[in-house]
Motif scaffolding. Structure first.
Motif, PDB file in Angstrom:
ATOM      1  N   LYS A 107       0.946 -17.428  45.030  1.00  0.00           N
ATOM      2  CA  LYS A 107       0.089 -18.594  45.212  1.00  0.00           C
ATOM      3  C   LYS A 107      -0.507 -19.058  43.896  1.00  0.00           C
ATOM      4  O   LYS A 107      -0.570 -20.265  43.609  1.00  0.00           O
ATOM      5  CB  LYS A 107      -1.027 -18.269  46.204  1.00  0.00           C
ATOM      6  N   LEU A 108      -0.942 -18.101  43.090  1.00  0.00           N
ATOM      7  CA  LEU A 108      -1.518 -18.460  41.784  1.00  0.00           C
ATOM      8  C   LEU A 108      -0.465 -19.110  40.893  1.00  0.00           C
ATOM      9  O   LEU A 108      -0.743 -20.117  40.222  1.00  0.00           O
ATOM     10  CB  LEU A 108      -2.092 -17.214  41.112  1.00  0.00           C
ATOM     11  N   LEU A 109       0.731 -18.542  40.888  1.00  0.00           N
ATOM     12  CA  LEU A 109       1.786 -19.113  40.052  1.00  0.00           C
ATOM     13  C   LEU A 109       2.203 -20.487  40.549  1.00  0.00           C
ATOM     14  O   LEU A 109       2.493 -21.382  39.742  1.00  0.00           O
ATOM     15  CB  LEU A 109       2.999 -18.171  40.022  1.00  0.00           C
ATOM     16  N   GLN A 110       2.209 -20.641  41.875  1.00  0.00           N
ATOM     17  CA  GLN A 110       2.517 -21.967  42.416  1.00  0.00           C
ATOM     18  C   GLN A 110       1.440 -22.979  42.034  1.00  0.00           C
ATOM     19  O   GLN A 110       1.729 -24.154  41.790  1.00  0.00           O
ATOM     20  CB  GLN A 110       2.647 -21.873  43.938  1.00  0.00           C
ATOM     21  N   LEU A 111       0.198 -22.502  41.949  1.00  0.00           N
ATOM     22  CA  LEU A 111      -0.907 -23.385  41.561  1.00  0.00           C
ATOM     23  C   LEU A 111      -0.820 -23.787  40.099  1.00  0.00           C
ATOM     24  O   LEU A 111      -1.090 -24.945  39.742  1.00  0.00           O
ATOM     25  CB  LEU A 111      -2.237 -22.669  41.823  1.00  0.00           C
ATOM     26  N   VAL A 112      -0.436 -22.852  39.234  1.00  0.00           N
ATOM     27  CA  VAL A 112      -0.455 -23.129  37.790  1.00  0.00           C
ATOM     28  C   VAL A 112       0.870 -23.686  37.286  1.00  0.00           C
ATOM     29  O   VAL A 112       0.949 -24.123  36.131  1.00  0.00           O
ATOM     30  CB  VAL A 112      -0.809 -21.855  36.991  1.00  0.00           C
ATOM     31  N   GLN A 113       1.898 -23.691  38.132  1.00  0.00           N
ATOM     32  CA  GLN A 113       3.201 -24.152  37.645  1.00  0.00           C
ATOM     33  C   GLN A 113       3.188 -25.612  37.189  1.00  0.00           C
ATOM     34  O   GLN A 113       3.815 -25.946  36.173  1.00  0.00           O
ATOM     35  CB  GLN A 113       4.275 -23.939  38.708  1.00  0.00           C
ATOM     36  N   PRO A 114       2.500 -26.535  37.912  1.00  0.00           N
ATOM     37  CA  PRO A 114       2.445 -27.910  37.378  1.00  0.00           C
ATOM     38  C   PRO A 114       1.877 -27.980  35.971  1.00  0.00           C
ATOM     39  O   PRO A 114       2.362 -28.751  35.138  1.00  0.00           O
ATOM     40  CB  PRO A 114       1.556 -28.636  38.394  1.00  0.00           C
ATOM     41  N   ALA A 115       0.837 -27.191  35.698  1.00  0.00           N
ATOM     42  CA  ALA A 115       0.280 -27.176  34.339  1.00  0.00           C
ATOM     43  C   ALA A 115       1.309 -26.650  33.353  1.00  0.00           C
ATOM     44  O   ALA A 115       1.432 -27.159  32.222  1.00  0.00           O
ATOM     45  CB  ALA A 115      -0.982 -26.313  34.306  1.00  0.00           C
ATOM     46  N   TYR A 116       2.052 -25.641  33.773  1.00  0.00           N
ATOM     47  CA  TYR A 116       3.119 -25.096  32.918  1.00  0.00           C
ATOM     48  C   TYR A 116       4.173 -26.161  32.632  1.00  0.00           C
ATOM     49  O   TYR A 116       4.633 -26.314  31.491  1.00  0.00           O
ATOM     50  CB  TYR A 116       3.731 -23.881  33.617  1.00  0.00           C
ATOM     51  N   GLN A 117       4.547 -26.916  33.670  1.00  0.00           N
ATOM     52  CA  GLN A 117       5.531 -27.986  33.485  1.00  0.00           C
ATOM     53  C   GLN A 117       4.977 -29.093  32.592  1.00  0.00           C
ATOM     54  O   GLN A 117       5.706 -29.663  31.770  1.00  0.00           O
ATOM     55  CB  GLN A 117       5.949 -28.554  34.841  1.00  0.00           C
ATOM     56  N   PHE A 118       3.680 -29.421  32.768  1.00  0.00           N
ATOM     57  CA  PHE A 118       3.044 -30.399  31.879  1.00  0.00           C
ATOM     58  C   PHE A 118       3.145 -29.935  30.431  1.00  0.00           C
ATOM     59  O   PHE A 118       3.463 -30.717  29.520  1.00  0.00           O
ATOM     60  CB  PHE A 118       1.577 -30.588  32.267  1.00  0.00           C
TER      61      PHE A 118
END
Length: 816
Positions: free
Chosen positions: A361-372
């Motif tokens: 869940k945490l990784l799914q939450l932060v993945q958009p920031a990672y993609q940004f």
């Protein structure tokens, strides 16, 4: 009493069997039980009503349970189950005071609640204190035997129960030594155990598999209070570090972590109330599942509210964040570490499963920031690539070398930056973004490549345009036999120069030979196209060029001086020469001759247009017009600029537009001849001499006639000059006569008026305009006077011609 003042307690289950959820939650927060992990112990006490259970717990653990007031009589004091925190004992110890058994207040319901509370105590407690009177030991119908049967019966309802410590507290011990009481008590306990019905799996299971049996004895609190307190103090020491190996607590394998104690107790009581068998291992997993999920949700919510994460998420949406991977890894590690710390004592499989879910869940939450962040790195790397690539090209580095070096450097930069963005908790692959960057770089290289090649092609095509257009136009304008050979030579020289320079420029692109040859051939074709386009352009103006050439040759002599038609020139020959030169221009413009192939266009045009008689004689008996065709022999249509039919039409137009020039020349020549032949013919002169002999002799005899004739001659001369008779007759006899007739009378009247004015004016009327002359002696005769008069008249006439009013001195002035 001081310890009791700091004791915290709550009514866990009331007399009606209602579980106090709010009370236990408040109790756990005040005691801070959730922070204990597995370092806590639960002690429960059960026994007959009014057997001193609360009194024992208050003195043993420093609790503040309500005690029976002996002066008010023996009655029920504790209803349901109470729970309190033991003061001053490590580790944290929780004590539960159960309602006494065999009470008259409950009546028939006593057995049901007794079993439920006993099962609850065995399920949640590490140590169970069984309070019993000393005088009941050895008695068949003692008050404690029903209690023991209840304990053993409900124990069978626990699937895989953990090993619990049963501590029998003998109250109001008599003089009988404990060594003698304990065997009897253990024997009674064994008999009770053997008499209890058991499942098939536990028929032969000894009591020791389920319980650790401890026996202690205490003196009477009312009769020997000090001795009682001393014994209780000694017993209290056994509860310190009770969960350590060899401690008082029994098996700890099924213990629920402290943070899940509230939920576990609530669920256990729910199952007991529903009269279901209690599966402690499954219950432990269930508690672990619920509690770990609660912890995971709490940590997820805490992560979302984390200020550092929110700031990082907000910042990365607008621009790249240095150290993004390290910062985010740290935030995630703190969150997961907090989960591990709080869930460390729960079932390992459940804990790991929930941790994995939390991590996902945490990784799914932060993945958009990672993609940004990857997007910022990609765009930044791409911008730096374009700048570096442009600078490399400006420095003169070869295109292919610059593209290769800049691409390798940019991709290595992206790899380094993306590695810094990687998160330790995730195994994310940045290859898709990397591939997108590579595609963008390749597309930009291809775009710049196409632009550079187009620029190079345009540059060399422009050079060819400049090198060929002007010279080709000049060569075509001066059409001759060497025109197309000179154009071919010019084309070959300029094409070779351009192709050589273009080939050197293309070498930096490292393209394949086939593509390079195609581009060079296109450049050569462009050069030929420039020449052909210029030839077509000039062919469209061929009539103007022919007229200019004809006018130049017809109106100028061999020294390029303007031709004066004096009557001696051969206009026919000049016209034929000028027309032949113009026909030469037409033949040159008729076709494109870049392949050095011979043709007969010039001869065909010459025979058909300049010398049609000789052409007809050569083709005697054939009536076909040589120019009545839409194509030339041996000349393909793609190389034809002017067809034979067009040439014939253009020649006809040319002749019509130049005939006026020829007719004007002929007229000018005739006028010149007339102006030069104004004297009469010789025979007329002889006739005048013969017929005028008598008049001539008369003049010799009377010289006065000569003066008159001379004056008349001067007058006629003056009229000749004033009327410009020779100029008037240049344009023909009739126009000259008409012009002279209109000007004759005004001119004569003007001359007579001037003479009259000169005769009437006084001698000194205008001394400034007629200054006096020195007086001279005149010795000449009459002829001199006449001569003076004639001279004066001539001067007056000449002055009048120029429009002035000055006059020469009169004869009188000369005589004076």
């Amino acid at each position: 009493m001081g310890e009791r003042d700091h004791c915290c307690s709550t009514h866990l289950i009331d007399g009606d069997g209602t579980f106090n959820v709010t009370g236990i939650d408040s109790f756990m927060k005040e005691v801070k039980l959730s922070d204990c992990g597995l370092s806590y112990a639960v002690v429960a006490i059960m026994g007959p009503q009014s057997s001193g259970k609360s009194t024992l717990l208050n003195h043993l653990f420093g609790t503040n349970f309500r005690e029976m007031d002996a002066f008010k009589g023996r009655s029920q004091t504790t209803k349901g189950i109470w729970m309190a925190h033991c003061v001053g004992i490590e580790p944290c110890t929780i004590v539960m005071d159960l309602e006494g058994t065999d009470g008259r207040e409950r009546g028939e319901d006593d057995t049901a609640f007794e079993k439920q509370s006993a099962l609850f105590a065995l399920a949640v407690s590490d140590i169970v204190l069984i309070n019993m009177w000393c005088h009941d030991i050895g008695r068949e119908q003692a008050a404690n035997k029903p209690l023991l049967k209840t304990v053993f019966q409900v124990m069978m309802r626990l699937f895989s129960p953990r090993k619990t410590t049963l501590m029998f507290v003998i109250r109001d011990k008599t003089r009988t030594p404990l060594e003698n009481l304990e065997p009897v008590l253990r024997e009674d306990i064994q008999k009770i155990w053997d008499s209890v019905p058991k499942p098939q799996a536990h028929k032969e299971t000894p009591l020791s598999e389920f319980f650790n049996v401890e026996v202690v004895a205490l003196s009477s609190f009312e009769e020997k209070e000090e001795h009682f307190k001393e014994q209780v103090a000694n017993l209290r020491q056994r509860f310190f570090q009770s969960i350590a190996p060899g401690g008082l607590a029994g098996d700890r394998r099924g213990v629920v972590p402290a943070s899940g104690f509230s939920f576990s107790a609530q669920q256990i009581w729910k199952v007991i109330k529903e009269n279901k068998d209690l599966d402690l291992p499954a219950h432990k997993v269930m508690v672990a599942t619920v509690r770990c999920e609660e912890i995971a949700n709490e940590k997820f919510s805490s992560f979302i509210a984390n200020e550092e994460w929110r700031q990082l998420e907000e910042t990365v949406q607008s621009h790249a964040v240095p150290g993004f991977g390290r910062k985010l890894t740290s935030i995630l590690e703190v969150c997961l570490s907090e989960y591990d710390f709080e869930a460390t004592y729960f079932d390992e499989s459940v804990r790991s499963s929930k941790r994995k879910q939390l991590e996902d869940k945490l990784l799914q939450l932060v993945q958009p920031a990672y993609q940004f962040m990857l997007g910022h790195i990609r765009s930044g790397t791409f911008d730096r690539f374009k700048e570096a690539f442009q600078n490399s090209l400006k420095e003169g580095k070869g295109f292919a070398v610059a593209a290769r070096d800049c691409t390798e450097y940019s991709m290595s930069q992206f790899d380094e930056a993306s590695a810094d963005v990687d998160i330790d908790q995730a195994n994310w692959d940045s290859s898709r973004v990397r591939d997108k960057l590579r595609r963008d770089i390749d597309a930009h290289i291809e775009e710049v490549r196409a632009a550079k090649l187009s620029e190079l092609t345009t540059m060399y095509e422009t050079k060819l345009n400049e090198a060929l257009s002007g010279p080709v136009e000049a060569l075509l304008d001066g059409a001759s036999d060497d025109t197309w050979p000179a154009i071919r030579k010019l084309l070959r020289r300029e094409t070779e120069t351009a192709v050589r320079g273009f080939s050197n420029a293309l070498s930096g692109f490292e393209m394949d030979e086939v593509t390079k040859e195609k581009m060079l051939l296109r450049l050569e074709d462009h050069a030929r196209g420039v020449v052909e386009a210029k030839a077509k352009e000039e062919a469209g103006r061929v009539v103007i060029r022919m007229k200019d050439r004809f006018s130049t040759l017809f109106s100028h002599d061999s020294d390029s001086m303007p031709r004066v038609w004096t009557g001696k020139e051969d206009i026919r020959a000049i016209t034929k020469t000028a027309r032949s030169a113009s026909l030469k221009l037409l033949s040159v413009m008729a076709a494109v001759r870049l392949d050095d192939n011979a043709d007969s266009i010039e001869n065909t045009l010459a025979l058909a247009l300049i010398d049609p008689k000789s052409g007809a004689a050569a083709n005697r008996g054939i009536s076909i017009d040589a120019l009545a065709s839409s194509s030339w022999e041996e000349v393909p249509s793609s190389k034809t600029l002017l067809t034979p039919v067009q040439c014939k039409s253009l020649w006809r137009q040319f002749k019509v537009e130049t005939e006026y020039t020829v007719s004007q020349a002929i007229a000018a020549q005739e006028a010149s001849k007339r102006s030069n032949n104004w004297l009469p013919p010789p025979w007329a002169i002889v006739a005048l001499v013969v017929l005028g002999f008598n008049e001539f002799m008369t003049l010799l005899r009377n010289p006065l006639y000569l003066g008159v004739i001379f004056v008349a001659f001067l007058l006629m001369k003056a009229l000749w000059v004033q009327l410009d008779i020779s100029g008037e007759f240049r344009n023909g006899a009739l126009p000259g006569i008409l012009s002279i007739s209109t000007k004759f009378l005004p001119t004569v009247m003007n001359l007579l008026r001037k003479l009259a004015e000169e005769g009437q004016s006084p001698g000194n009327a205008n001394p400034q305009r007629n200054p006096p002359v020195p007086t001279k002696t005149v010795t000449s005769g009459p002829s001199n006077d006449n001569g003076g008069l004639s001279s004066s008249a001539s001067s007056e006439i000449t002055s009048s011609e120029n429009g002035t009013e000055y006059s020469s001195p009169g004869p009188r002035q000369k005589v004076q």
